[in-house]
Structure formats: structure tokens, C-alpha cells
Scaffold this motif. Structure first.
Motif, PDB file in Angstrom:
ATOM      1  N   LEU A   1      52.925 -26.555  22.698  1.00 54.88           N
ATOM      2  CA  LEU A   1      54.456 -26.429  22.006  1.00 54.88           C
ATOM      3  C   LEU A   1      54.297 -26.198  20.586  1.00 54.88           C
ATOM      4  O   LEU A   1      53.203 -26.685  19.931  1.00 54.88           O
ATOM      5  CB  LEU A   1      55.177 -27.873  22.056  1.00 54.88           C
ATOM      6  N   LYS A   2      55.178 -25.470  19.846  1.00 55.20           N
ATOM      7  CA  LYS A   2      55.161 -25.199  18.496  1.00 55.20           C
ATOM      8  C   LYS A   2      56.651 -26.118  17.919  1.00 55.20           C
ATOM      9  O   LYS A   2      57.385 -26.037  18.526  1.00 55.20           O
ATOM     10  CB  LYS A   2      55.288 -23.765  18.256  1.00 55.20           C
ATOM     11  N   GLU A   3      56.374 -26.552  16.698  1.00 52.04           N
ATOM     12  CA  GLU A   3      57.479 -27.166  16.153  1.00 52.04           C
ATOM     13  C   GLU A   3      58.057 -26.130  15.095  1.00 52.04           C
ATOM     14  O   GLU A   3      57.416 -25.194  14.669  1.00 52.04           O
ATOM     15  CB  GLU A   3      57.078 -28.436  15.379  1.00 52.04           C
ATOM     16  N   ILE A   4      59.531 -26.092  15.332  1.00 52.12           N
ATOM     17  CA  ILE A   4      60.121 -25.250  14.475  1.00 52.12           C
ATOM     18  C   ILE A   4      61.176 -25.753  13.551  1.00 52.12           C
ATOM     19  O   ILE A   4      62.046 -26.573  13.981  1.00 52.12           O
ATOM     20  CB  ILE A   4      60.883 -24.136  15.209  1.00 52.12           C
ATOM     21  N   SER A   5      61.209 -25.597  12.349  1.00 49.11           N
ATOM     22  CA  SER A   5      62.027 -26.112  11.247  1.00 49.11           C
ATOM     23  C   SER A   5      62.997 -25.028  10.923  1.00 49.11           C
ATOM     24  O   SER A   5      62.550 -24.115  10.161  1.00 49.11           O
ATOM     25  CB  SER A   5      61.372 -26.604  10.013  1.00 49.11           C
ATOM     26  N   ILE A   6      64.303 -25.404  10.863  1.00 44.72           N
ATOM     27  CA  ILE A   6      65.539 -24.437  10.714  1.00 44.72           C
ATOM     28  C   ILE A   6      65.924 -25.143   9.275  1.00 44.72           C
ATOM     29  O   ILE A   6      66.030 -24.720   8.172  1.00 44.72           O
ATOM     30  CB  ILE A   6      66.314 -24.218  11.669  1.00 44.72           C
ATOM     31  N   ASN A   7      66.655 -26.116   9.641  1.00 41.16           N
ATOM     32  CA  ASN A   7      67.302 -26.811   8.637  1.00 41.16           C
ATOM     33  C   ASN A   7      66.717 -28.426   8.529  1.00 41.16           C
ATOM     34  O   ASN A   7      66.169 -28.707   9.863  1.00 41.16           O
ATOM     35  CB  ASN A   7      68.744 -27.010   8.853  1.00 41.16           C
ATOM     36  N   SER A   8      66.917 -28.840   7.838  1.00 42.42           N
ATOM     37  CA  SER A   8      66.095 -30.227   7.789  1.00 42.42           C
ATOM     38  C   SER A   8      66.446 -31.196   8.879  1.00 42.42           C
ATOM     39  O   SER A   8      65.953 -32.260   9.249  1.00 42.42           O
ATOM     40  CB  SER A   8      66.091 -30.907   6.305  1.00 42.42           C
ATOM     41  N   ASP A   9      67.690 -31.082   9.066  1.00 41.18           N
ATOM     42  CA  ASP A   9      68.239 -31.919  10.076  1.00 41.18           C
ATOM     43  C   ASP A   9      68.046 -31.787  11.494  1.00 41.18           C
ATOM     44  O   ASP A   9      68.578 -32.378  12.343  1.00 41.18           O
ATOM     45  CB  ASP A   9      69.877 -32.038   9.769  1.00 41.18           C
ATOM     46  N   LYS A  10      67.476 -30.535  11.789  1.00 38.23           N
ATOM     47  CA  LYS A  10      67.239 -30.106  13.324  1.00 38.23           C
ATOM     48  C   LYS A  10      65.853 -30.093  13.110  1.00 38.23           C
ATOM     49  O   LYS A  10      65.127 -28.979  12.747  1.00 38.23           O
ATOM     50  CB  LYS A  10      68.062 -28.855  13.243  1.00 38.23           C
ATOM     51  N   THR A  11      65.286 -30.500  14.179  1.00 37.83           N
ATOM     52  CA  THR A  11      63.700 -30.225  14.673  1.00 37.83           C
ATOM     53  C   THR A  11      63.778 -29.828  16.163  1.00 37.83           C
ATOM     54  O   THR A  11      64.363 -30.531  16.972  1.00 37.83           O
ATOM     55  CB  THR A  11      62.825 -31.783  14.530  1.00 37.83           C
ATOM     56  N   TYR A  12      63.320 -28.573  16.189  1.00 33.92           N
ATOM     57  CA  TYR A  12      63.109 -27.663  17.656  1.00 33.92           C
ATOM     58  C   TYR A  12      61.688 -27.664  18.107  1.00 33.92           C
ATOM     59  O   TYR A  12      60.767 -27.616  17.095  1.00 33.92           O
ATOM     60  CB  TYR A  12      63.853 -26.187  17.542  1.00 33.92           C
ATOM     61  N   PHE A  13      61.513 -27.641  19.168  1.00 36.15           N
ATOM     62  CA  PHE A  13      60.174 -27.495  19.739  1.00 36.15           C
ATOM     63  C   PHE A  13      60.358 -26.249  20.512  1.00 36.15           C
ATOM     64  O   PHE A  13      61.516 -25.920  21.091  1.00 36.15           O
ATOM     65  CB  PHE A  13      59.716 -28.477  20.577  1.00 36.15           C
ATOM     66  N   ASP A  14      59.213 -25.554  20.608  1.00 33.21           N
ATOM     67  CA  ASP A  14      59.429 -24.041  21.254  1.00 33.21           C
ATOM     68  C   ASP A  14      58.108 -23.973  22.390  1.00 33.21           C
ATOM     69  O   ASP A  14      57.022 -24.305  21.840  1.00 33.21           O
ATOM     70  CB  ASP A  14      59.167 -23.025  20.159  1.00 33.21           C
ATOM     71  N   THR A  15      58.555 -23.608  23.571  1.00 33.58           N
ATOM     72  CA  THR A  15      57.595 -23.443  24.440  1.00 33.58           C
ATOM     73  C   THR A  15      56.646 -22.013  24.321  1.00 33.58           C
ATOM     74  O   THR A  15      55.494 -21.989  25.001  1.00 33.58           O
ATOM     75  CB  THR A  15      57.990 -23.523  25.880  1.00 33.58           C
ATOM     76  N   ASN A  16      57.085 -21.207  23.504  1.00 33.51           N
ATOM     77  CA  ASN A  16      56.450 -20.184  23.132  1.00 33.51           C
ATOM     78  C   ASN A  16      55.466 -20.605  21.992  1.00 33.51           C
ATOM     79  O   ASN A  16      55.963 -20.582  20.750  1.00 33.51           O
ATOM     80  CB  ASN A  16      57.290 -18.814  22.664  1.00 33.51           C
ATOM     81  N   THR A  17      54.078 -20.559  22.226  1.00 37.96           N
ATOM     82  CA  THR A  17      53.169 -20.948  21.019  1.00 37.96           C
ATOM     83  C   THR A  17      52.554 -19.750  20.480  1.00 37.96           C
ATOM     84  O   THR A  17      51.547 -19.957  19.802  1.00 37.96           O
ATOM     85  CB  THR A  17      52.233 -21.860  21.883  1.00 37.96           C
ATOM     86  N   SER A  18      52.983 -18.644  20.912  1.00 39.22           N
ATOM     87  CA  SER A  18      52.140 -17.379  20.459  1.00 39.22           C
ATOM     88  C   SER A  18      52.661 -17.263  19.025  1.00 39.22           C
ATOM     89  O   SER A  18      53.604 -17.887  18.443  1.00 39.22           O
ATOM     90  CB  SER A  18      52.633 -16.145  21.159  1.00 39.22           C
ATOM     91  N   ASN A  19      51.978 -16.424  18.256  1.00 41.65           N
ATOM     92  CA  ASN A  19      52.482 -15.954  17.001  1.00 41.65           C
ATOM     93  C   ASN A  19      53.763 -15.463  16.900  1.00 41.65           C
ATOM     94  O   ASN A  19      53.621 -14.130  17.429  1.00 41.65           O
ATOM     95  CB  ASN A  19      51.401 -15.539  16.153  1.00 41.65           C
ATOM     96  N   HIS A  20      54.854 -16.061  16.620  1.00 37.23           N
ATOM     97  CA  HIS A  20      56.119 -15.007  16.711  1.00 37.23           C
ATOM     98  C   HIS A  20      57.097 -15.656  15.545  1.00 37.23           C
ATOM     99  O   HIS A  20      57.093 -16.468  14.910  1.00 37.23           O
ATOM    100  CB  HIS A  20      56.655 -14.866  18.093  1.00 37.23           C
ATOM    101  N   HIS A  21      58.263 -14.895  15.533  1.00 37.77           N
ATOM    102  CA  HIS A  21      59.201 -15.375  14.578  1.00 37.77           C
ATOM    103  C   HIS A  21      60.447 -15.598  15.262  1.00 37.77           C
ATOM    104  O   HIS A  21      60.811 -15.765  16.502  1.00 37.77           O
ATOM    105  CB  HIS A  21      59.553 -14.139  13.739  1.00 37.77           C
ATOM    106  N   HIS A  22      61.603 -15.946  14.422  1.00 35.64           N
ATOM    107  CA  HIS A  22      62.778 -16.479  15.219  1.00 35.64           C
ATOM    108  C   HIS A  22      64.064 -15.849  14.393  1.00 35.64           C
ATOM    109  O   HIS A  22      64.287 -15.701  13.221  1.00 35.64           O
ATOM    110  CB  HIS A  22      63.259 -18.148  15.036  1.00 35.64           C
ATOM    111  N   PHE A  23      65.143 -15.750  15.250  1.00 37.77           N
ATOM    112  CA  PHE A  23      66.455 -15.488  14.723  1.00 37.77           C
ATOM    113  C   PHE A  23      66.932 -16.915  14.892  1.00 37.77           C
ATOM    114  O   PHE A  23      66.743 -17.792  15.743  1.00 37.77           O
ATOM    115  CB  PHE A  23      67.264 -14.563  15.684  1.00 37.77           C
TER     116      PHE A  23
END
Lengths: 138, 138
Positions: B73-95
Motif C-alpha cells: 500500500l501507499k499512503e497519500i496525503s491530500i489535506n492534513s485531515d485526510k489520510t488515504y491509502f492506495d492499493t496502486n503502489t506504482s510510481n504515480h500521481h493523483h487528481f
DNA sequence: CACTACTTTAGAATCATTATAAATTCTTAA
DNA sequence: TTAAGAATTTATAATGATTCTAAAGTAGTG
């Protein structure tokens, strides 16, 4: 070194009463040449060191939120466990030094044009932010 | 639809005992075609819905951390108040869709080459991540 | 089966942040 | 300058996410 009247004006102009506490926080945040990256904790510590008068933690939060809302600060998320604010409110990017947990600004003109090839129908791009994680070469 | 043995193997191969709880969580996270973005809360809810057996919140945290540590899993930070995890562990970006708080993957090949012109002496780049904030066109 | 190490669990503890409600301060206009 | 009202600050409580703890349960090994 700016004098207080600059900050008093700044506050007034955005509808914030220039209280002692707010002016003190302005001095710490904005009376400097370079961008300042800080956490609430950092700021609270600096206030305690720099001023004889105590400022409550609630006021620190209130003030930072008020400043962010008015565009005087940007919030930066690196990892979920760290919330930083940035006095550089221009469109820009960041290095994050994983060895030291330090943030470094990366100005827009220091990054080549970013071409987002994927489009999302019905949506428009509000911002494009790059986070470059770095660490000691060896 | 994968059967459990796939996940049991996956767990074993990384030194994790394939407990009922971990296998259940694997099924939710990895038995799907598309990338999955989730918060701990989301996941806990899904476990409660999908399985008759209860899994404690502490175990959900433990498991997610174990999976992250092992690169599942990868952890993604968008805003401080939201922690998401991502099953896509490749090198990638986000909208990040600000209208709906939804995350959308943006693969590496969907973003043109990113040229970081500024160099930090003695440091090397570990990763370059782009976050594109979007909102309804109108 | 029996042992040991690993896991899970409930609940407590912690930490950051937000809410509350009373006291204080600022602004204004008389 | 002072009184009134609104905005602000404050201490403290409340919340919410996450981590810790220590006891009970479970998996792997021989």
C-alpha cells in the motif's frame, strides 16, 4: 524590520481586528525575508520565546486559520502526521528532505512545464503541486 | 475473484502469518481490478459489512501498517485531515476532486516529463509526486 | 501435543485539533 | 471618554484519530 503599523493595516484591511496577539503572530510570520515553513507547535514555541505575554493555543489555531482563509498562508501536507503552513502563498512546489524532515521551496520557474495528459470531463484544474522527496545522496 | 490461497501465499512470502483477519482485509483490498483509495474508517466499515466476524480497530491499523511497510500500500496525503491509502503502489500521481473529495489515479505516462531544475547539493531525489486539484468546471 | 513467538483484542493513553462559554478587548458613536 | 455591542481571547472540555498496553488467543515447529 517592519513596524507594527504594517501588520495592523494588513489585519484591518482584511477585516481582522489588530489585537496584540495577532500582531505578535504577524511579526513572527511575516517580518522576514525568506519563506517560513512551520507547524502550529513550532509557532507556539516561538511565541512563548519571543514575547513575554502568553498567547493561548486556541488563539494560535484561530489566528492561523484566519490567516489561511485570507490567503496569507498556505497549508502543506507531506505525510498525514505533519501539517505545515507556508508563508509563501504563491503557486509553487516543495522539496521534502526525508533525512531532516525539512521543507524547501521550489518555485514555479524552477520546474519545467507540467503536462497533464489525462483530462477529467466536466472538471477543471485548480492547481498542480509537485512534491519532490529527497534524501542524503549516501 | 481470487481464492484465499493467493493471499495466504502473499502474506507468508513477506513474513506475515496468514490470520483470518489479514486474509479478510486482503480480500477487500486486493481482490479487485481497479486501484482502491480508502481511509482506515472506510476499510473498517467494509470489514464490518462484508464479514460476520468482527475485526478490532487496532488490528485494522496494525494490518494496514504492516502492508504499507511491505509495499502493498501507499499512503497519500491530500489535506492534513485526510489520510488515504492506495492499493496502486506504482510510481504515480493523483487528481483530487475538491467537489467530491474523491481521488483519481494519474499514471506516470499520463504526465509529461517533469524537469526539476533546482538541485539540492548532497541530496538525491527519491520521488516526484504531482497532485492535481480539480473541481467542477462550473 | 506442547512450546514459543506472533497476533489480536479491548480499552486506556496520547496527540492534535475544535468547541464552549465566560471574560476581555476593540470599535463606534454619542 | 465612555457606554454598548460585537469580536476576540482564554482555559478547559470535547472530539477524533492513532498508538500503546497487557492479557488472551492462535499459528508454526518439532
Amino acid at each position: 524590520m517592519s513596524n507594527n503599523s504594517v501588520f495592523i493595516e494588513k489585519l484591518r484591511s482584511s477585516g481582522l481586528r489588530p489585537t496584540r496577539q495577532r500582531v505578535q503572530i504577524c511579526k513572527i510570520l511575516f517580518d522576514r525575508q525568506k519563506t517560513f515553513h512551520f507547524s502550529i507547535k513550532d509557532l507556539a514555541k516561538m511565541i512563548a520565546n519571543d514575547f513575554s505575554e502568553k498567547v493561548s493555543l486556541a488563539t494560535v489555531y484561530n489566528t492561523i486559520h484566519a490567516f489561511k482563509k485570507r490567503g496569507y498562508l498556505k497549508e502543506i501536507s507531506i505525510n498525514s502526521d505533519k501539517t505545515y503552513f507556508d508563508t509563501n502563498t504563491s503557486n509553487h512546489h516543495h522539496f521534502f528532505n526525508e533525512s531532516t524532515n525539512e521543507l524547501i521551496d521550489l518555485e514555479n520557474n524552477e520546474v519545467g512545464k507540467i503536462n497533464i495528459k489525462k483530462k477529467i470531463p466536466g472538471k477543471k484544474i485548480k492547481s498542480v503541486e509537485v512534491l519532490v522527496k529527497i534524501a542524503n545522496s549516501n
